[in-house]
Design a protein around this motif. Sequence first.
Motif, mmCIF file in Angstrom:
data_model
loop_
_atom_site.group_PDB
_atom_site.id
_atom_site.type_symbol
_atom_site.label_atom_id
_atom_site.label_comp_id
_atom_site.label_asym_id
_atom_site.label_seq_id
_atom_site.Cartn_x
_atom_site.Cartn_y
_atom_site.Cartn_z
ATOM 1 N N TRP A 97 0.846 -1.189 0.000
ATOM 2 C CA TRP A 97 0.000 0.000 0.000
ATOM 3 C C TRP A 97 0.883 1.241 0.000
ATOM 4 O O TRP A 97 1.924 1.264 0.664
ATOM 5 C CB TRP A 97 -0.900 0.028 1.238
ATOM 6 N N ARG B 297 -5.341 5.941 0.277
ATOM 7 C CA ARG B 297 -4.438 4.789 0.238
ATOM 8 C C ARG B 297 -4.721 3.961 -1.005
ATOM 9 O O ARG B 297 -5.877 3.685 -1.340
ATOM 10 C CB ARG B 297 -4.600 3.930 1.500
ATOM 11 N N GLY C 2 -3.662 0.329 -2.971
ATOM 12 C CA GLY C 2 -3.020 -0.974 -2.874
ATOM 13 C C GLY C 2 -2.603 -1.494 -4.225
ATOM 14 O O GLY C 2 -3.230 -1.220 -5.249
#
Length: 250
Positions: A48, A243, A245
């Motif tokens: 991440w 965020r 990933g």
Amino acid sequence: MRESQPDGRHGILRALGAAMVAMCLGATTLTAQIRGRPATRQPDAGWWISGGAAAVILNDISDGATRSKWTFGSDPLWQMRGTIERALDEATTLGVSAGYGVVNLALTPMTYTAAKPPTSPALPSQCATGCDAQTQLWTLMGQFRSSGGGGFHTLFEAAGGVTGFRDMRLRADSAGVAGIAIGPAKGQFDLSGTLGAGFGYGLSSNLHIALVQEFGMGWHAKADLPDGVGRTWRVRTTRASIRLGFGSDR
């Protein structure tokens, strides 16, 4: 009558055999339900990265290297912040965070006694009774993060590392003079740590937004501090981040 008894016994045995097979097929599921929770899901992403902004409220710091008390005021100090994290499971990551911002502060000379005179250089003459300054505020920390997975979820973070104050200079509006360096050229670096909690929301399996409130403490250098002056400081930070990933382990 006697000839029918074997058929009855065989029927009973067949029924018992079928029941035992059914029990064997369900043994794994029953064991998982009784003895523990199901195995943890693998993470949707192996790594991440995140980026966002932080509003920092920093307490006063007593600094022997500049013979002054640093006052940051009650207004937020703004930092840009990013992380890179390795997923350990669906809800847990370990990584590194870094933050940077240029912040304003006021310097007030500290009082020393003849019994313990300072050895560090004096402040510039413009700061004889106090002055306004700017400094770069850096953070570099290792971070642990645990959250509740996708959708709307709570999260917990803990971090530890260093907070740095570099390139401190007089502000342009301080006595009409700008650019005069204050303190050591290499700056000051303090051991520090934080604990935080907040909320997140998964826009998708690999895209989350988060809002975190954290509290921390730091330990400043004790050299050249007057007797009775403490070296610890506290910080409160509100952070918003997005965020992303990538690199699924599946």
